[in-house]
Design a protein around this motif. Structure first.
Motif, PDB file in Angstrom:
ATOM      1  N   VAL A 162     -25.390 -43.135 -26.735  1.00  0.00           N
ATOM      2  CA  VAL A 162     -24.023 -42.875 -27.181  1.00  0.00           C
ATOM      3  C   VAL A 162     -24.031 -42.298 -28.595  1.00  0.00           C
ATOM      4  O   VAL A 162     -23.269 -41.376 -28.912  1.00  0.00           O
ATOM      5  CB  VAL A 162     -23.199 -44.176 -27.114  1.00  0.00           C
ATOM      6  CG1 VAL A 162     -21.883 -44.035 -27.854  1.00  0.00           C
ATOM      7  CG2 VAL A 162     -22.941 -44.559 -25.667  1.00  0.00           C
ATOM      8  N   GLY A 163     -24.899 -42.832 -29.456  1.00  0.00           N
ATOM      9  CA  GLY A 163     -24.987 -42.321 -30.819  1.00  0.00           C
ATOM     10  C   GLY A 163     -25.446 -40.868 -30.860  1.00  0.00           C
ATOM     11  O   GLY A 163     -24.928 -40.067 -31.649  1.00  0.00           O
ATOM     12  N   LEU A 167     -23.318 -37.684 -32.354  1.00  0.00           N
ATOM     13  CA  LEU A 167     -23.802 -36.745 -33.369  1.00  0.00           C
ATOM     14  C   LEU A 167     -23.682 -35.296 -32.893  1.00  0.00           C
ATOM     15  O   LEU A 167     -23.332 -34.403 -33.671  1.00  0.00           O
ATOM     16  CB  LEU A 167     -25.252 -37.064 -33.721  1.00  0.00           C
ATOM     17  CG  LEU A 167     -25.495 -38.319 -34.566  1.00  0.00           C
ATOM     18  CD1 LEU A 167     -26.992 -38.557 -34.733  1.00  0.00           C
ATOM     19  CD2 LEU A 167     -24.834 -38.183 -35.921  1.00  0.00           C
ATOM     20  N   VAL A 168     -23.978 -35.067 -31.614  1.00  0.00           N
ATOM     21  CA  VAL A 168     -23.845 -33.708 -31.074  1.00  0.00           C
ATOM     22  C   VAL A 168     -22.396 -33.247 -31.141  1.00  0.00           C
ATOM     23  O   VAL A 168     -22.095 -32.114 -31.559  1.00  0.00           O
ATOM     24  CB  VAL A 168     -24.379 -33.661 -29.627  1.00  0.00           C
ATOM     25  CG1 VAL A 168     -24.052 -32.320 -28.977  1.00  0.00           C
ATOM     26  CG2 VAL A 168     -25.882 -33.897 -29.606  1.00  0.00           C
ATOM     27  N   LEU A 169     -21.471 -34.110 -30.729  1.00  0.00           N
ATOM     28  CA  LEU A 169     -20.048 -33.753 -30.774  1.00  0.00           C
ATOM     29  C   LEU A 169     -19.588 -33.509 -32.208  1.00  0.00           C
ATOM     30  O   LEU A 169     -18.775 -32.617 -32.470  1.00  0.00           O
ATOM     31  CB  LEU A 169     -19.207 -34.858 -30.135  1.00  0.00           C
ATOM     32  CG  LEU A 169     -19.324 -35.027 -28.627  1.00  0.00           C
ATOM     33  CD1 LEU A 169     -18.479 -36.201 -28.158  1.00  0.00           C
ATOM     34  CD2 LEU A 169     -18.910 -33.751 -27.906  1.00  0.00           C
ATOM     35  N   LEU A 170     -20.106 -34.297 -33.138  1.00  0.00           N
ATOM     36  CA  LEU A 170     -19.706 -34.161 -34.529  1.00  0.00           C
ATOM     37  C   LEU A 170     -20.210 -32.863 -35.143  1.00  0.00           C
ATOM     38  O   LEU A 170     -19.504 -32.215 -35.926  1.00  0.00           O
ATOM     39  CB  LEU A 170     -20.221 -35.360 -35.325  1.00  0.00           C
ATOM     40  CG  LEU A 170     -19.693 -35.542 -36.739  1.00  0.00           C
ATOM     41  CD1 LEU A 170     -18.190 -35.784 -36.716  1.00  0.00           C
ATOM     42  CD2 LEU A 170     -20.397 -36.708 -37.418  1.00  0.00           C
ATOM     43  N   ALA A 171     -21.429 -32.485 -34.784  1.00  0.00           N
ATOM     44  CA  ALA A 171     -22.035 -31.288 -35.391  1.00  0.00           C
ATOM     45  C   ALA A 171     -21.682 -29.999 -34.674  1.00  0.00           C
ATOM     46  O   ALA A 171     -21.832 -28.915 -35.249  1.00  0.00           O
ATOM     47  CB  ALA A 171     -23.558 -31.448 -35.419  1.00  0.00           C
ATOM     48  N   LEU A 172     -21.185 -30.097 -33.443  1.00  0.00           N
ATOM     49  CA  LEU A 172     -20.974 -28.899 -32.633  1.00  0.00           C
ATOM     50  C   LEU A 172     -20.033 -27.880 -33.271  1.00  0.00           C
ATOM     51  O   LEU A 172     -20.359 -26.684 -33.312  1.00  0.00           O
ATOM     52  CB  LEU A 172     -20.469 -29.308 -31.246  1.00  0.00           C
ATOM     53  CG  LEU A 172     -20.431 -28.215 -30.186  1.00  0.00           C
ATOM     54  CD1 LEU A 172     -21.821 -27.609 -29.995  1.00  0.00           C
ATOM     55  CD2 LEU A 172     -19.919 -28.783 -28.865  1.00  0.00           C
ATOM     56  N   PRO A 173     -18.861 -28.258 -33.791  1.00  0.00           N
ATOM     57  CA  PRO A 173     -17.992 -27.227 -34.393  1.00  0.00           C
ATOM     58  C   PRO A 173     -18.629 -26.509 -35.566  1.00  0.00           C
ATOM     59  O   PRO A 173     -18.398 -25.316 -35.774  1.00  0.00           O
ATOM     60  CB  PRO A 173     -16.760 -28.036 -34.837  1.00  0.00           C
ATOM     61  CG  PRO A 173     -16.779 -29.248 -33.990  1.00  0.00           C
ATOM     62  CD  PRO A 173     -18.213 -29.571 -33.780  1.00  0.00           C
TER      63      PRO A 173
END
Length: 500
Positions: A162-163, A167-173
Motif C-alpha cells: 500500500v505504501g 508513493l507512486v500516486l503521489l509522484a505521478l503528477p
C-alpha cells in the motif's frame, strides 16, 4: 450437601432478577435522527439561496434536495447493514458538511449565471451537477469499503504494498508533462478526457497513512528504545531517525517537483504525529520541529513560488491587483459578513477567485458570518473527536495508529486551509474536506470516513459470548460433602473441654 450446579449458579450471578438480557445499543436510531436534522438544515439553506437569488423556488431545489435525501438514506442503510455498531455521529457530520458545500456551490452557480446574463454572455455550465455526481461516486466507494473491509487489521498485512502504491500516486503528477498535470502553477492533477481532472495525492494520503501505521506497529519497540539523555529527555538513536528523515525528504521532494506546499506540510506533520503516538516520546516532536524549521528556511531561500506565498501572506494589499487580489477579496468578504453574515444568497462571494474550491470558507463566512463559521468548525470538531475516540477505544495497536492518523490528516487539512484563508499561515492550495468543490478530495475523504467507521464498529461491538456449558439435570448432578466452618470450630472446642 449442595450440588455443584447450585454453587455454580450462585457464584456466576448471570442474569438479573427480571430475566431480561442486556444488549449493546447500536446508535443507528441516533444516526437516523441526526441525518434528518442535517437534511432539514440543508433544505432550509437551499430555500434561502433560491429566495434571495431567484426571488422564487426553481426545480433545482427539488433536484438537489431529493438527491441529497436519497443518497444519505442509502448511506445510512449501508452502515446499518454492514457496520451496525459504528459511531452514530460521523456520518451525520459528513452529511451536513457535504450538504452545506452543495448549497454554496449551487449559490455560486446562480451568481455566475446572473452575471453572464447581465453581460450578455453564454451561461456557463454549473458545478452543482458534477459535485452531486462526485458525491454519488464517493458514497458508492464508501459502501464498497464497508462491504469488503470487514476487519481493518487486514490492511496491516499489505502495509508495504500500500505504501509503494501511495508513493507512486503521489509522484505521478510530478513526472507527467505539465500540459496534463499542472494547474495554477502546481503539478497535482491528472487530466483525463471526458472525466476532468483527478488528484492522486488525495488517495495517496490514505494509503501512506496505512503504511505508516503498519510500519510503526512493527518497529514500535525499536523506535521506543532509549538513547542518550539530554536535558531530561531520551533522544532517539541516530539510526532510528530514518523514518523521520525519509518523511522530511519526501516532503521536500513534493515541494520541489509538484510545488505543493500544503501536501508537503500535511505528510510531514502526519508522520511526526504518528511517531509521537507510537512512542510517546517528546523528543520526536522536538527533532521533527527542527527538521521542519530547517526545511522551511531552505525552501524559502531556494524556491521563488514559496517566497511569493510568504509575501502575499505578510501583506496581500501591497500587490492587491496582482497576487494579493484573491486573499484580499476573501478578507474583505469575511469582514463584510461580520458576526451574523449577509444571509445565504445575499452576498457577493463570487468576486473571490476559486470561491467554490480553495476559498469556499471565505464564501461561507461572508454569507453566514462568524456564527456560521463557528458552527461549521464545531461539526468538524465532532467528526475529528469521534475519530480519535474510536482510536482510544479500539483494542489493537494498528487500529489505534490508523484511526489517529486518519483523524489527524482531516484536522491538519482543515487547519492548513482555514489558516491560509484567514491569513494565519501562507496559502497552500488544499481544499476543505466535504465542503469544497472537487471530486478527488470528496471521494477520497468518503473512503477515509468508511475506514474510521469500520474501526469504530470494531471498537464498539460487544465481545463474542462464550457458549455456556450444558447443565445436567438435577437428578443426575454429582454431589459432594460440605462441612460448615462453625461445625469444625465447635468440634474443636468440645475436644479442648474434654482434655481439661
Amino acid at each position: 450437601m449442595a450440588t455443584r450446579d447450585q454453587s455454580a449458579r450462585g457464584t456466576a450471578g448471570a442474569t438479573p432478577a427480571t430475566g431480561a438480557e442486556t444488549t449493546t445499543p447500536t446508535g443507528r436510531g441516533i444516526e437516523l435522527l441526526m441525518l434528518g436534522l442535517a437534511a432539514v438544515l440543508t433544505t432550509g439553506a437551499l430555500v434561502l439561496v433560491e429566495a434571495n437569488q431567484e426571488q422564487t423556488l426553481t426545480t433545482d431545489l427539488l433536484f438537489v434536495g431529493l438527491a441529497y435525501l436519497v443518497l444519505f438514506a442509502l448511506a445510512h442503510l449501508a452502515v446499518r447493514k454492514l457496520a451496525p455498531y459504528a459511531d452514530p455521529l460521523m456520518l451525520p457530520s459528513v452529511a451536513l458538511l457535504n450538504g452545506i458545500g452543495l448549497v454554496m456551490i449551487h449559490r455560486l452557480d446562480l451568481a455566475a449565471a446572473a452575471r453572464a446574463t447581465l453581460l450578455g454572455k453564454e451561461i456557463p455550465d454549473g458545478q452543482i451537477a458534477p459535485q452531486i455526481a462526485w458525491t454519488v461516486l464517493g458514497l458508492v466507494l464508501f459502501a464498497l469499503v464497508l462491504f469488503f473491509l470487514r476487519d481493518h487489521r487486514v490492511l496491516a498485512r499489505y502495509g508495504y504494498t500500500v505504501g509503494f502504491v501511495g508513493l507512486v500516486l503521489l509522484a505521478l503528477p510530478g513526472l507527467l508533462p505539465s500540459s496534463i498535470s499542472e494547474v495554477n502553477g502546481a503539478k497535482l492533477w491528472i487530466r483525463l478526457p471526458g472525466l476532468g481532472g483527478i488528484q492522486p495525492g488525495e488517495f495517496a494520503k490514505i494509503l501512506l497513512t496505512i503504511f505508516f501505521a503498519a510500519y510503526l506497529v512493527q518497529k514500535r519497540n525499536l523506535l521506543s528504545t532509549a538513547g542518550r539523555k539530554f536535558l531530561g529527555m531520551e533522544l532517539p538513536r541516530a539510526r532510528d531517525l530514518a523514518p523521520l528523515l525519509a518523511a522530511w525528504l519526501l516532503s521536500i521532494g513534493i515541494l520541489v517537483i509538484e510545488r505543493d506546499l500544503g501536501s508537503s506540510l500535511l505528510f510531514f506533520a502526519l508522520v511526526l504525529v504518528l511517531l509521537y503516538t507510537a512512542t510517546e516520546r517528546v523528543s520526536w516532536m522536538l527533532i521533527g520541529l527542527l527538521f521542519f524549521a530547517a526545511g522551511a528556511i531552505m525552501a524559502y531561500q531556494l524556491f521563488g513560488h514559496v517566497q511569493v506565498r510568504v509575501q502575499i501572506w505578510l501583506d496581500p494589499f501591497s500587490d492587491y491587483e496582482g497576487g494579493g487580489y484573491q486573499l484580499g477579496q476573501a478578507l474583505f468578504g469575511m469582514g463584510t459578513g461580520g458576526v451574523g453574515g449577509t444571509g445565504l444568497g445575499a452576498g457577493r462571494p463570487d468576486l473571490v477567485p476559486f470561491a467554490s474550491s480553495d476559498f469556499i470558507f471565505s464564501s461561507l463566512g461572508e454569507e453566514m458570518g462568524l456564527i456560521g463559521l463557528a458552527a461549521i468548525l464545531v461539526v468538524y470538531l465532532v467528526l475529528i473527536t469521534r475519530g480519535l475516540r474510536s482510536a482510544l477505544a479500539v483494542r489493537d495497536t494498528f487500529g489505534k495508529l490508523l484511526a489517529t492518523g486518519l483523524s489527524f490528516s482531516v484536522a491538519m487539512q482543515i487547519f492548513v486551509v482555514i489558516g491560509g484563508v484567514t491569513k494565519l499561515i501562507p496559502l497552500t492550495g488544499l481544499t476543505l474536506p466535504f465542503l469544497s468543490y472537487g471530486g478527488s478530495s470528496l471521494v477520497a475523504n468518503y473512503a477515509l470516513v468508511a475506514i474510521l467507521l469500520r474501526i469504530s464498529h470494531v471498537a464498539r461491538a460487544p465481545l463474542p459470548k462464550r457458549p455456556a456449558a450444558p447443565r445436567a439435570p438435577i437428578a443426575e448432578a454429582s454431589t459432594e460433602m460440605v462441612r460448615r466452618p462453625d461445625a469444625q470450630n465447635g468440634a474443636a472446642a468440645r475436644t479442648e473441654r474434654s482434655d481439661s
